[in-house]
Design a protein around this motif. Sequence first.
Motif, mmCIF file in Angstrom:
data_model
loop_
_atom_site.group_PDB
_atom_site.id
_atom_site.type_symbol
_atom_site.label_atom_id
_atom_site.label_comp_id
_atom_site.label_asym_id
_atom_site.label_seq_id
_atom_site.Cartn_x
_atom_site.Cartn_y
_atom_site.Cartn_z
ATOM 1 N N LEU A 39 0.832 -1.206 0.000
ATOM 2 C CA LEU A 39 0.000 0.000 0.000
ATOM 3 C C LEU A 39 0.866 1.255 0.000
ATOM 4 O O LEU A 39 0.579 2.224 -0.724
ATOM 5 N N VAL A 40 1.927 1.246 0.781
ATOM 6 C CA VAL A 40 2.852 2.381 0.797
ATOM 7 C C VAL A 40 3.393 2.636 -0.602
ATOM 8 O O VAL A 40 3.464 3.792 -1.062
ATOM 9 N N ARG A 41 3.771 1.573 -1.312
ATOM 10 C CA ARG A 41 4.269 1.727 -2.677
ATOM 11 C C ARG A 41 3.167 2.259 -3.594
ATOM 12 O O ARG A 41 3.421 3.135 -4.430
ATOM 13 N N ARG A 42 1.978 1.713 -3.461
ATOM 14 C CA ARG A 42 0.861 2.170 -4.289
ATOM 15 C C ARG A 42 0.617 3.669 -4.108
ATOM 16 O O ARG A 42 0.252 4.378 -5.057
ATOM 17 N N LEU A 43 0.853 4.175 -2.918
ATOM 18 C CA LEU A 43 0.590 5.580 -2.613
ATOM 19 C C LEU A 43 1.790 6.481 -2.885
ATOM 20 O O LEU A 43 1.734 7.688 -2.614
ATOM 21 N N GLY A 44 2.863 5.900 -3.404
ATOM 22 C CA GLY A 44 4.035 6.701 -3.750
ATOM 23 C C GLY A 44 4.867 7.143 -2.571
ATOM 24 O O GLY A 44 5.596 8.134 -2.661
ATOM 25 N N LEU A 45 4.824 6.389 -1.479
ATOM 26 C CA LEU A 45 5.528 6.772 -0.254
ATOM 27 C C LEU A 45 6.720 5.875 0.053
ATOM 28 O O LEU A 45 7.288 5.962 1.149
ATOM 29 N N ALA A 46 7.119 5.022 -0.879
ATOM 30 C CA ALA A 46 8.180 4.043 -0.582
ATOM 31 C C ALA A 46 9.479 4.710 -0.152
ATOM 32 O O ALA A 46 10.208 4.178 0.700
ATOM 33 N N ASP A 47 9.789 5.873 -0.722
ATOM 34 C CA ASP A 47 11.043 6.549 -0.363
ATOM 35 C C ASP A 47 11.018 7.094 1.063
ATOM 36 O O ASP A 47 12.070 7.480 1.591
ATOM 37 N N ALA A 48 9.844 7.126 1.688
ATOM 38 C CA ALA A 48 9.726 7.644 3.050
ATOM 39 C C ALA A 48 9.859 6.550 4.105
ATOM 40 O O ALA A 48 9.839 6.845 5.309
ATOM 41 N N LEU A 85 3.005 8.004 10.624
ATOM 42 C CA LEU A 85 2.059 7.139 9.930
ATOM 43 C C LEU A 85 0.795 7.872 9.501
ATOM 44 O O LEU A 85 0.038 7.355 8.675
ATOM 45 N N SER A 86 0.566 9.059 10.027
ATOM 46 C CA SER A 86 -0.577 9.830 9.538
ATOM 47 C C SER A 86 -0.403 10.227 8.075
ATOM 48 O O SER A 86 -1.393 10.505 7.383
ATOM 49 N N THR A 87 0.845 10.246 7.589
ATOM 50 C CA THR A 87 1.041 10.517 6.156
ATOM 51 C C THR A 87 0.461 9.391 5.304
ATOM 52 O O THR A 87 -0.026 9.634 4.194
ATOM 53 N N LEU A 88 0.510 8.160 5.823
ATOM 54 C CA LEU A 88 -0.111 7.030 5.132
ATOM 55 C C LEU A 88 -1.627 7.210 5.084
ATOM 56 O O LEU A 88 -2.264 6.970 4.051
ATOM 57 N N VAL A 89 -2.189 7.638 6.204
ATOM 58 C CA VAL A 89 -3.632 7.868 6.288
ATOM 59 C C VAL A 89 -4.061 8.929 5.285
ATOM 60 O O VAL A 89 -5.019 8.755 4.512
ATOM 61 N N GLU A 90 -3.355 10.049 5.281
ATOM 62 C CA GLU A 90 -3.723 11.162 4.394
ATOM 63 C C GLU A 90 -3.584 10.779 2.930
ATOM 64 O O GLU A 90 -4.440 11.103 2.096
ATOM 65 N N ALA A 91 -2.512 10.047 2.614
ATOM 66 C CA ALA A 91 -2.294 9.648 1.222
ATOM 67 C C ALA A 91 -3.361 8.665 0.759
ATOM 68 O O ALA A 91 -3.832 8.730 -0.383
ATOM 69 N N ALA A 92 -3.767 7.742 1.640
ATOM 70 C CA ALA A 92 -4.804 6.779 1.269
ATOM 71 C C ALA A 92 -6.140 7.473 1.054
ATOM 72 O O ALA A 92 -6.878 7.153 0.111
ATOM 73 N N ALA A 93 -6.466 8.416 1.915
ATOM 74 C CA ALA A 93 -7.720 9.149 1.761
ATOM 75 C C ALA A 93 -7.751 9.881 0.427
ATOM 76 O O ALA A 93 -8.766 9.882 -0.285
ATOM 77 N N THR A 94 -6.642 10.490 0.055
ATOM 78 C CA THR A 94 -6.574 11.219 -1.212
ATOM 79 C C THR A 94 -6.658 10.284 -2.405
ATOM 80 O O THR A 94 -7.419 10.502 -3.356
ATOM 81 N N ALA A 95 -5.872 9.198 -2.362
ATOM 82 C CA ALA A 95 -5.819 8.278 -3.494
ATOM 83 C C ALA A 95 -7.145 7.572 -3.724
ATOM 84 O O ALA A 95 -7.455 7.181 -4.857
ATOM 85 N N SER A 96 -7.927 7.387 -2.672
ATOM 86 C CA SER A 96 -9.203 6.688 -2.814
ATOM 87 C C SER A 96 -10.207 7.479 -3.643
ATOM 88 O O SER A 96 -11.146 6.897 -4.202
ATOM 89 N N GLY A 97 -10.011 8.792 -3.699
ATOM 90 C CA GLY A 97 -10.989 9.625 -4.387
ATOM 91 C C GLY A 97 -12.355 9.572 -3.748
ATOM 92 O O GLY A 97 -13.357 9.979 -4.365
ATOM 93 N N ALA A 98 -12.422 9.086 -2.525
ATOM 94 C CA ALA A 98 -13.705 8.931 -1.847
ATOM 95 C C ALA A 98 -14.180 10.260 -1.271
ATOM 96 O O ALA A 98 -13.379 11.149 -0.962
#
Length: 469
Positions: free
Chosen positions: A78-87, A227-240
């Motif tokens: 999921l981290v990779r899917r959200l473009g956060l792997a470098d973090a 880890l809140s960066t993961l939360v924020e990125a997932a919320a954005t990527a979901s387009g929900a």
Amino acid sequence: MRQPWRVAVVGGGITGLAAAVRLRDRAPAGTEITVYEQSGALGGKLRTGELAGQAVEFGAESFLMRDPAGAESAAVRLVRRLGLADAIVHPTVGQAALAVDGGLRPVPGGTLVGVPGDLAKVAAVATPDADADRDDGRPLLGPDEDVAVGALVRDRLGDQVVDRLVDPMLGGVYAGRADGLSLVTTMPALARAARVEHTLVGAVWAAQAAAPRAPGAPVFGTLVGGLSTLVEAAATASGATIRRDAAVRDLRRTATGWALTIGPTRDPELVEADAVLLAVPARPAARLLGGPAPAVATAVGGLDYASVALVTMALPEPELPELSGFLVPATEGLLIKASTFFTTKWGHLRRADGLALVRASVGRYGDETSLQLTDDDLVATVHRELSKVLGGPLPAPVASHVQRWGGALPQYAPGHLDRVAAARTALRAAHPTLVLAGAGYDGVGIPVCVRSGETAAEEIITALGGSGS
């Protein structure tokens, strides 16, 4: 089925957000996804805060890098899917300790959640009953058998191994006791091996061999920035559409789908959906299931939870050992059950001014009276007990924070996974567009919750008529 689909995700923790991302990726274009979160914040038990000018986790601290088969965990994917792997960053200090007999002793190597694969390696912490772990000519567990972890280990290796090793290890993850936790749910690899192996030590060896780890490969990871960066990125990527402060109070079947009642009783809002994904703890899920699936609600609502408090302190230049932290057996009689030296464990958090962030966990299942203390009293007690364990007075904290997580950690009694499977089978037969996901059913930890949400999303896609990709 009408197009576009309307999917309601109830619960804005990492399970619900992972489900929303998977729905966005796999459902037909135009699918309307709405996430309903009853609180004002997304992320559930993932919450990055600030203390003394430093980002710090007030909930889950990290995620496993690998799944039980040795592949990348669902969290890493999921981290990779959200473009956060470098973090992604890893602990710079991995050695932890056990507080035993008033002092700290290194956690011995070669164990599986505290269950030893080499009895000699645990001798400094506990004395195993080696004679009890004899080969009786049959596997430790039957094909469909589940037992409490404590019962199996006490029978094969004695009380001290449970009390000083296994119990604090499990307590650090589940805030529960080894004598009440399911082996199949909490230690699935060991359970699988125990269906073949005749001794517990042999089962540990077999479980470890089935999922080998490359020497030096990191076990845990977290994200720079928290880890809140993961939360924020997932919320954005979901387009929900994200609805905060939106409690779902009622769920009813309609001729074409589902009707959800949102908000306060005095001013309710009625919304409709084609499918509903419940990514909330078992008890609120049971309340919503009471109308459409009362038998499933009864089964789900029986799951119990433990409450914990996390006490974080900023200490000016304390003398801390070069450890990631330590675990405390209940037999030591301390309030704290675990402590993490954040700025020692995570190199990216170390500060030039020498200020250290130290966190302690308080609260065990069945013994939560300590959580009735005020925040100030909790901080004072934790500070005093940490000083005692470390063998000298710690400096007074310049800042502190108490995060209380009521009903946060599910307690999986033996047979849990079978009960969940039966409940899901019944729910799927009656209402295929209503699914359950989350830690209450599938286990704790970020990877498990991510995988649970993604699996539930795939079930909804199948029920509604297939993928758009």
